[in-house]
Design a protein around this motif. Structure first.
Motif, PDB file in Angstrom:
ATOM      1  N   VAL A   1       6.881  96.627  66.512  1.00  0.00           N
ATOM      2  CA  VAL A   1       7.367  96.899  65.160  1.00  0.00           C
ATOM      3  C   VAL A   1       8.579  97.813  65.243  1.00  0.00           C
ATOM      4  N   GLY A   2       9.641  97.507  64.501  1.00  0.00           N
ATOM      5  CA  GLY A   2      10.813  98.370  64.404  1.00  0.00           C
ATOM      6  C   GLY A   2      10.850  99.043  63.040  1.00  0.00           C
ATOM      7  N   MET A   3      11.519 100.198  62.968  1.00  0.00           N
ATOM      8  CA  MET A   3      11.557 100.917  61.694  1.00  0.00           C
ATOM      9  C   MET A   3      12.939 101.494  61.452  1.00  0.00           C
TER      10      MET A   3
ATOM     11  N   SER B   1       6.992 106.617  42.849  1.00  0.00           N
ATOM     12  CA  SER B   1       6.626 107.597  43.867  1.00  0.00           C
ATOM     13  C   SER B   1       5.115 107.808  43.836  1.00  0.00           C
ATOM     14  N   GLY B   2       4.511 107.875  45.042  1.00  0.00           N
ATOM     15  CA  GLY B   2       3.073 108.081  45.133  1.00  0.00           C
ATOM     16  C   GLY B   2       2.240 106.827  44.996  1.00  0.00           C
ATOM     17  N   SER B   3       2.892 105.654  44.993  1.00  0.00           N
ATOM     18  CA  SER B   3       2.138 104.401  44.818  1.00  0.00           C
ATOM     19  C   SER B   3       1.548 103.877  46.123  1.00  0.00           C
ATOM     20  N   GLY B   4       1.956 104.454  47.275  1.00  0.00           N
ATOM     21  CA  GLY B   4       1.408 104.022  48.558  1.00  0.00           C
ATOM     22  C   GLY B   4       2.358 103.199  49.405  1.00  0.00           C
ATOM     23  N   LYS B   5       3.610 103.042  48.981  1.00  0.00           N
ATOM     24  CA  LYS B   5       4.557 102.179  49.706  1.00  0.00           C
ATOM     25  C   LYS B   5       4.815 102.689  51.119  1.00  0.00           C
ATOM     26  N   THR B   6       5.240 103.946  51.240  1.00  0.00           N
ATOM     27  CA  THR B   6       5.561 104.495  52.564  1.00  0.00           C
ATOM     28  C   THR B   6       4.314 104.630  53.417  1.00  0.00           C
ATOM     29  N   THR B   7       3.169 104.925  52.806  1.00  0.00           N
ATOM     30  CA  THR B   7       1.914 104.990  53.565  1.00  0.00           C
ATOM     31  C   THR B   7       1.616 103.650  54.222  1.00  0.00           C
ATOM     32  N   LEU B   8       1.870 102.544  53.517  1.00  0.00           N
ATOM     33  CA  LEU B   8       1.652 101.221  54.109  1.00  0.00           C
ATOM     34  C   LEU B   8       2.540 101.013  55.332  1.00  0.00           C
ATOM     35  N   LEU B   9       3.805 101.426  55.253  1.00  0.00           N
ATOM     36  CA  LEU B   9       4.681 101.309  56.422  1.00  0.00           C
ATOM     37  C   LEU B   9       4.141 102.131  57.582  1.00  0.00           C
ATOM     38  N   ARG B  10       3.674 103.326  57.301  1.00  0.00           N
ATOM     39  CA  ARG B  10       3.150 104.210  58.345  1.00  0.00           C
ATOM     40  C   ARG B  10       1.876 103.620  58.967  1.00  0.00           C
TER      41      ARG B  10
ATOM     42  N   ILE C   1       1.271 100.336  59.242  1.00  0.00           N
ATOM     43  CA  ILE C   1       1.715  99.220  60.089  1.00  0.00           C
ATOM     44  C   ILE C   1       2.320  99.747  61.384  1.00  0.00           C
ATOM     45  N   ALA C   2       3.149 100.785  61.257  1.00  0.00           N
ATOM     46  CA  ALA C   2       3.855 101.320  62.426  1.00  0.00           C
ATOM     47  C   ALA C   2       2.930 102.026  63.400  1.00  0.00           C
ATOM     48  N   GLY C   3       1.764 102.479  62.930  1.00  0.00           N
ATOM     49  CA  GLY C   3       0.847 103.197  63.809  1.00  0.00           C
ATOM     50  C   GLY C   3       0.956 104.702  63.700  1.00  0.00           C
ATOM     51  N   PHE C   4       1.629 105.186  62.650  1.00  0.00           N
ATOM     52  CA  PHE C   4       1.730 106.639  62.426  1.00  0.00           C
ATOM     53  C   PHE C   4       0.507 107.167  61.670  1.00  0.00           C
ATOM     54  N   GLU C   5      -0.251 106.264  61.041  1.00  0.00           N
ATOM     55  CA  GLU C   5      -1.472 106.634  60.335  1.00  0.00           C
ATOM     56  C   GLU C   5      -2.565 105.629  60.681  1.00  0.00           C
ATOM     57  N   ARG C   6      -3.822 106.072  60.612  1.00  0.00           N
ATOM     58  CA  ARG C   6      -4.970 105.194  60.814  1.00  0.00           C
ATOM     59  C   ARG C   6      -5.607 104.859  59.461  1.00  0.00           C
TER      60      ARG C   6
ATOM     61  N   GLY D   1      10.545  91.080  57.713  1.00  0.00           N
ATOM     62  CA  GLY D   1      10.923  92.400  57.227  1.00  0.00           C
ATOM     63  C   GLY D   1      10.073  92.842  56.050  1.00  0.00           C
ATOM     64  N   ILE D   2       9.823  94.154  55.987  1.00  0.00           N
ATOM     65  CA  ILE D   2       9.163  94.757  54.826  1.00  0.00           C
ATOM     66  C   ILE D   2      10.084  95.843  54.295  1.00  0.00           C
ATOM     67  N   LEU D   3      10.493  95.696  53.051  1.00  0.00           N
ATOM     68  CA  LEU D   3      11.445  96.613  52.424  1.00  0.00           C
ATOM     69  C   LEU D   3      10.730  97.453  51.375  1.00  0.00           C
ATOM     70  N   VAL D   4      10.701  98.762  51.583  1.00  0.00           N
ATOM     71  CA  VAL D   4      10.160  99.685  50.585  1.00  0.00           C
ATOM     72  C   VAL D   4      11.284 100.115  49.659  1.00  0.00           C
ATOM     73  N   THR D   5      11.038 100.015  48.357  1.00  0.00           N
ATOM     74  CA  THR D   5      12.034 100.441  47.382  1.00  0.00           C
ATOM     75  C   THR D   5      11.340 100.816  46.083  1.00  0.00           C
ATOM     76  N   HIS D   6      11.961 101.682  45.305  1.00  0.00           N
ATOM     77  CA  HIS D   6      11.470 101.964  43.956  1.00  0.00           C
ATOM     78  C   HIS D   6      12.373 101.296  42.919  1.00  0.00           C
ATOM     79  N   ASP D   7      13.333 100.486  43.393  1.00  0.00           N
ATOM     80  CA  ASP D   7      14.325  99.852  42.527  1.00  0.00           C
ATOM     81  C   ASP D   7      13.973  98.375  42.313  1.00  0.00           C
ATOM     82  N   PRO D   8      13.465  98.004  41.127  1.00  0.00           N
ATOM     83  CA  PRO D   8      13.096  96.602  40.895  1.00  0.00           C
ATOM     84  C   PRO D   8      14.256  95.631  41.119  1.00  0.00           C
ATOM     85  N   GLU D   9      15.460  96.007  40.721  1.00  0.00           N
ATOM     86  CA  GLU D   9      16.614  95.114  40.880  1.00  0.00           C
ATOM     87  C   GLU D   9      16.838  94.776  42.346  1.00  0.00           C
ATOM     88  N   GLU D  10      16.727  95.783  43.215  1.00  0.00           N
ATOM     89  CA  GLU D  10      16.926  95.564  44.649  1.00  0.00           C
ATOM     90  C   GLU D  10      15.860  94.626  45.203  1.00  0.00           C
ATOM     91  N   ALA D  11      14.598  94.864  44.865  1.00  0.00           N
ATOM     92  CA  ALA D  11      13.508  94.036  45.385  1.00  0.00           C
ATOM     93  C   ALA D  11      13.636  92.595  44.914  1.00  0.00           C
TER      94      ALA D  11
END
Length: 368
Positions: A87-89, A44-53, A55-60, A192-202
């Motif tokens: 881009v789809g989300m 948490s707090g590593s920047g994963k969701t910020t990167l998606l935002r 790409i999507a255009g929710f943040e500059r 596709g870009i998959l955000v996860t905090h679960d190493p096994e899933e990634a």
């Protein structure tokens, strides 16, 4: 000319409301190939969701540029609105409209003039045919997430962004959807870009995985390369759940609290000359981090031992013990037959021949 599906070029980001805070994304350079499923992995707090935002255009971005399918969507002199990025989300909580039935939810993002044939195909592909008149509250969690996938894929996006899409699902449904995702993206001709905090899933489903910490990229590589050649102590610890031990150099020898290390043998030359020279070099640091896998430590019951079991998790094929020794906690895998229980003292030592990586550098050594 073949373009990357998405590329970040020296991207920095900090939220405008808190300009004195640390960067949420710091100098990121990353390119993604068309048709690739890329995992963004980190705490948490590593920047994963910020990167998606971003790409999507929710943040500059504060600095740098972002390119999607060969077209700059964000940069110093250019900004493309979210609705024009292709881009789809898919969100963690599905984000379906409760007052619309499944059909109207699925069709919501269609472009003007775009027919509904693709929606029907996607509903059938994802096992939702015949449920068009149901409302979200009449669907199971897995069906709601499938509907969210249909809605995101219906407008034929170039890239699908998935923000921990399976975390709210029960185990069986989560594993099934996880297995289906790569084939679904391939059939839809979508990256596709998959955000996860679960190493096994990634590691299980992504072609490559980018490991982030504090907004910085540690490593982006294939799952096999991450496991075999972690680039930093953080990657080794977060992705592989390795234990960090202090390693002290004394002349040409290296010692940890649980045993000595020697340079790992190479396929053609026995003991690595490079490793021997690295140990003997006066420039080598006197103290390094030794990253030791949970199955590379052995525990033997001993009432006067150097370690104590403080926790135990059942893994099905064995136990994962939390062990306290010399002020640090270790994670150690043991077989089901292990007699060690909580509060029991034991002696911890390195398994002879086990591979241990030293950081900085990531060079492989071997327990003696």
């Amino acid at each position: 000319m073949t373009h990357s599906s998405i590329s970040f070029e020296n991207v920095w980001h900090r939220y405008p409301a808190n300009q004195s805070a640390a960067w949420t994304v710091a100098g990121l350079d990353l390119a993604m190939a068309p048709g690739e499923l890329l995992g963004l992995l980190g705490p948490s707090g590593s920047g994963k969701t910020t990167l998606l935002r971003l790409i999507a255009g929710f943040e500059r971005p504060s600095r740098g540029r972002i390119v999607v399918h060969g077209r700059e969507v964000a940069g110093p002199r250019h900004w493309l609105p979210a609705e024009r990025r292709g881009v789809g989300m898919v969100f963690q909580d599905y984000a379906l409209f409760p007052h619309l039935n499944a059909w109207r939810n699925a069709c919501f993002g269609l472009k003007r003039g775009q027919g509904s044939d693709r929606v029907r195909w996607l509903l059938e592909l994802l096992g939702l045919a015949g449920m068009e008149e149901r409302y979200p509250h009449q669907l199971s969690g897995g069906q709601r997430q499938r509907l969210a996938l249909v809605r995101a894929l219906a407008p034929e996006p170039a890239v699908l962004l998935l923000d921990e899409p399976f975390s709210n699902l029960d185990v069986e449904v989560r594993l099934r959807l996880r297995r289906e995702l790569p084939d679904l993206l391939k059939r839809c001709n979508t990256s596709g870009i998959l955000v996860t905090h679960d190493p096994e899933e990634a590691l299980a489903i992504c072609h490559r995985v980018a490991v982030l910490e504090g907004g910085r990229l540690h490593q982006c590589d294939t799952p096999q390369a991450l496991v075999e050649r972690p680039a930093s102590a953080f990657v080794s610890r977060f992705v592989l759940q390795a234990n960090r031990l202090p390693a002290t150099r004394q002349g040409a020898q290296l010692f940890t609290p649980f045993g000595m290390l020697q340079a790992a043998p190479t396929p053609n030359a026995g003991v690595s000359c490079l490793g021997e020279k690295a140990l003997a070099s006066q420039d080598a640091p006197a103290m390094q981090d030794a990253m030791v896998m949970s199955d590379a430590i052995q525990l033997d019951a001993d009432p006067c031992g150097n370690a104590r079991v403080v926790g135990r998790e059942f893994l099905g094929e064995g136990w994962l013990l939390q062990v306290e020794s010399q002020g640090q906690e270790l994670r150690v895998r043991v077989p089901l037959s292990s007699p060690l229980g909580i509060d029991q003292r034991c002696r911890a030592s390195l398994v002879p021949g086990a591979t241990v990586r030293l950081f900085p550098g990531g060079r492989a050594f071997q327990a003696v």
